[in-house]
Scaffold this motif. Structure first.
Motif, PDB file in Angstrom:
ATOM      1  N   SER A  37       0.818  -1.214   0.000  1.00 57.36           N
ATOM      2  CA  SER A  37       0.000   0.000   0.000  1.00 57.36           C
ATOM      3  C   SER A  37       0.852   1.265   0.000  1.00 57.36           C
ATOM      4  O   SER A  37       0.349   2.345  -0.305  1.00 57.36           O
ATOM      5  N   PHE A  38       2.131   1.141   0.334  1.00 56.17           N
ATOM      6  CA  PHE A  38       3.012   2.308   0.348  1.00 56.17           C
ATOM      7  C   PHE A  38       3.243   2.863  -1.045  1.00 56.17           C
ATOM      8  O   PHE A  38       3.766   3.973  -1.189  1.00 56.17           O
ATOM      9  N   ARG A  39       2.867   2.102  -2.097  1.00 61.23           N
ATOM     10  CA  ARG A  39       2.993   2.618  -3.463  1.00 61.23           C
ATOM     11  C   ARG A  39       2.059   3.801  -3.703  1.00 61.23           C
ATOM     12  O   ARG A  39       2.306   4.623  -4.583  1.00 61.23           O
ATOM     13  N   LYS A  42       0.494   9.380  -1.269  1.00 59.89           N
ATOM     14  CA  LYS A  42      -0.303  10.315  -0.465  1.00 59.89           C
ATOM     15  C   LYS A  42      -1.115   9.577   0.594  1.00 59.89           C
ATOM     16  O   LYS A  42      -1.227  10.039   1.731  1.00 59.89           O
ATOM     17  N   VAL A  43      -1.648   8.429   0.226  1.00 62.75           N
ATOM     18  CA  VAL A  43      -2.414   7.629   1.186  1.00 62.75           C
ATOM     19  C   VAL A  43      -1.490   7.135   2.289  1.00 62.75           C
ATOM     20  O   VAL A  43      -1.811   7.208   3.487  1.00 62.75           O
ATOM     21  N   TRP A  44      -0.326   6.642   1.910  1.00 62.97           N
ATOM     22  CA  TRP A  44       0.631   6.119   2.882  1.00 62.97           C
ATOM     23  C   TRP A  44       1.170   7.221   3.789  1.00 62.97           C
ATOM     24  O   TRP A  44       1.242   7.055   5.013  1.00 62.97           O
ATOM     25  N   ALA A  45       1.533   8.373   3.200  1.00 65.43           N
ATOM     26  CA  ALA A  45       2.093   9.475   3.989  1.00 65.43           C
ATOM     27  C   ALA A  45       1.069  10.003   4.992  1.00 65.43           C
ATOM     28  O   ALA A  45       1.410  10.252   6.159  1.00 65.43           O
ATOM     29  N   LEU A 232       9.139   5.015   7.879  1.00 63.58           N
ATOM     30  CA  LEU A 232       8.076   4.491   7.013  1.00 63.58           C
ATOM     31  C   LEU A 232       7.868   5.362   5.786  1.00 63.58           C
ATOM     32  O   LEU A 232       7.370   4.892   4.759  1.00 63.58           O
ATOM     33  N   PHE A 233       8.237   6.656   5.877  1.00 65.78           N
ATOM     34  CA  PHE A 233       8.122   7.547   4.725  1.00 65.78           C
ATOM     35  C   PHE A 233       9.100   7.141   3.614  1.00 65.78           C
ATOM     36  O   PHE A 233       8.880   7.464   2.436  1.00 65.78           O
ATOM     37  N   VAL A 234      10.192   6.465   3.987  1.00 64.25           N
ATOM     38  CA  VAL A 234      11.247   6.149   3.027  1.00 64.25           C
ATOM     39  C   VAL A 234      10.868   4.971   2.134  1.00 64.25           C
ATOM     40  O   VAL A 234      11.329   4.872   0.987  1.00 64.25           O
ATOM     41  N   LEU A 235      10.011   4.083   2.632  1.00 64.67           N
ATOM     42  CA  LEU A 235       9.721   2.839   1.923  1.00 64.67           C
ATOM     43  C   LEU A 235       9.224   3.034   0.492  1.00 64.67           C
ATOM     44  O   LEU A 235       9.660   2.313  -0.413  1.00 64.67           O
ATOM     45  N   PRO A 236       8.319   3.989   0.196  1.00 62.48           N
ATOM     46  CA  PRO A 236       7.896   4.162  -1.198  1.00 62.48           C
ATOM     47  C   PRO A 236       9.034   4.544  -2.131  1.00 62.48           C
ATOM     48  O   PRO A 236       8.975   4.256  -3.340  1.00 62.48           O
ATOM     49  N   GLU A 237      10.078   5.193  -1.603  1.00 64.26           N
ATOM     50  CA  GLU A 237      11.178   5.650  -2.441  1.00 64.26           C
ATOM     51  C   GLU A 237      12.169   4.540  -2.770  1.00 64.26           C
ATOM     52  O   GLU A 237      12.868   4.616  -3.781  1.00 64.26           O
TER      53      GLU A 237
END
Length: 302
Positions: A37-39, A42-45, A232-237
């Protein structure tokens, strides 16, 4: 002090709902990690911001009973804040309303504990708006427009079943085991002179407390304490796989379940004293907790 009408019931519900909410939050975050879901950035952040706000709100409520454990836990946090270079003492005085934890601190924490849920509610609706606009993620990484499912009736009925089951468990806990999830030290009146043998927060803060305690340097402990959530903010990157979910990468699956086990170990270690082998277990658990995120990026190619 005069007892509020049915105050005992409100207190029991408040305690158990807070514990149940953190169980649901951690499961929700873990499920979001596993299914990619981190993809949806905006939802993840917005979800990570929600988690931070809930943690802050829970801590302010943790101090309000002014018990022995709560008071000395507040003192520990105060010492941590004063360790911040240059502005630490000024920040501590601003937060506590004086040079020590006292009645002014309680008033400020009560105000925050009352006002923060309104901020959380606003971010929650923003979280839902982002989800509605972007749509739910697809673990396969395929075009989701060809397989859309309406929220009503499928998801509403499904969620109502889960909520009903959770409410039944909650009512059972409130009626028969209202203080099962509460530390016994919360019932001991505050003593400004006697320090408790063991100071530890509620169970949902124990993993972060174990990370904080595993670093001898106070500033380093504060940085890692904050990074335990902010990372957790780093995971999408760092995710570059074609598939969105961990279940399509065997290496990521192994890492994920070991990370979940490590989270449980840190929670257990945070409740124990500063003795061996808990000190060493906390240090290794902290290392693996943070290494998990870059390791996931490498395992996508395995």
């Amino acid at each position: 002090m005069k007892e509020v009408s049915i105050g005992w019931a409100m207190r029991r519900f408040h305690i158990n709902v807070a514990n149940f909410m953190f169980v649901c939050l951690y499961i929700h975050v873990g499920r979001g990690l596993y299914y990619g879901s981190f993809r949806l950035f905006k939802v993840w952040a917005s979800g990570v911001v929600l988690l931070l706000l809930v943690i802050i709100t829970a801590f302010t409520g943790y101090v309000l009973p002014w018990s022995q454990i709560a008071y000395w836990a507040a003192q520990v946090i105060r010492r941590i804040v004063t360790a911040i270079p240059l502005f630490g003492n000024d920040i501590a005085i601003w937060i506590w309303g004086g040079y020590a934890v006292g009645n002014i601190t309680l008033k400020r924490f009560f105000s925050l504990h009352f006002l923060m849920p309104f901020v959380i509610l606003g971010i929650f609706f923003l979280h839902l708006v982002f989800l509605h606009v972007r749509g739910s993620g697809n673990p396969l990484g395929l075009d989701r427009d060809c397989s859309l499912v309406r929220f009503h009736r499928f998801f509403t009925v499904k969620d109502l079943v889960g909520v009903s089951g959770g409410c039944c468990i909650l009512i059972f806990m409130v009626g028969f085991y209202p203080y099962r999830l509460l530390d016994g030290g919360r019932f001991v009146p505050c003593d400004y002179i006697e320090t408790p043998a063991r100071i530890h927060p509620e169970w949902y803060f124990l993993f972060a407390y174990a990370i904080l305690r595993s670093v001898p340097n106070k500033v380093g402990g504060i940085v890692l304490l904050l990074m335990s959530i902010l990372i957790l903010f780093v995971l999408p990157e760092i995710w570059c796989g074609k598939m969105e979910a961990f279940c399509f990468y065997p290496g990521c699956q192994i890492l994920y379940w070991r990370w979940v086990f490590n989270f449980c170990v840190l929670t257990y270690v945070g409740r124990q004293g500063v003795d061996e082998p808990f000190v060493r277990a906390g240090e290794w658990g902290t290392i693996f907790y943070f290494l998990f995120f870059p390791a996931v990026g490498l395992m996508q190619r395995v």
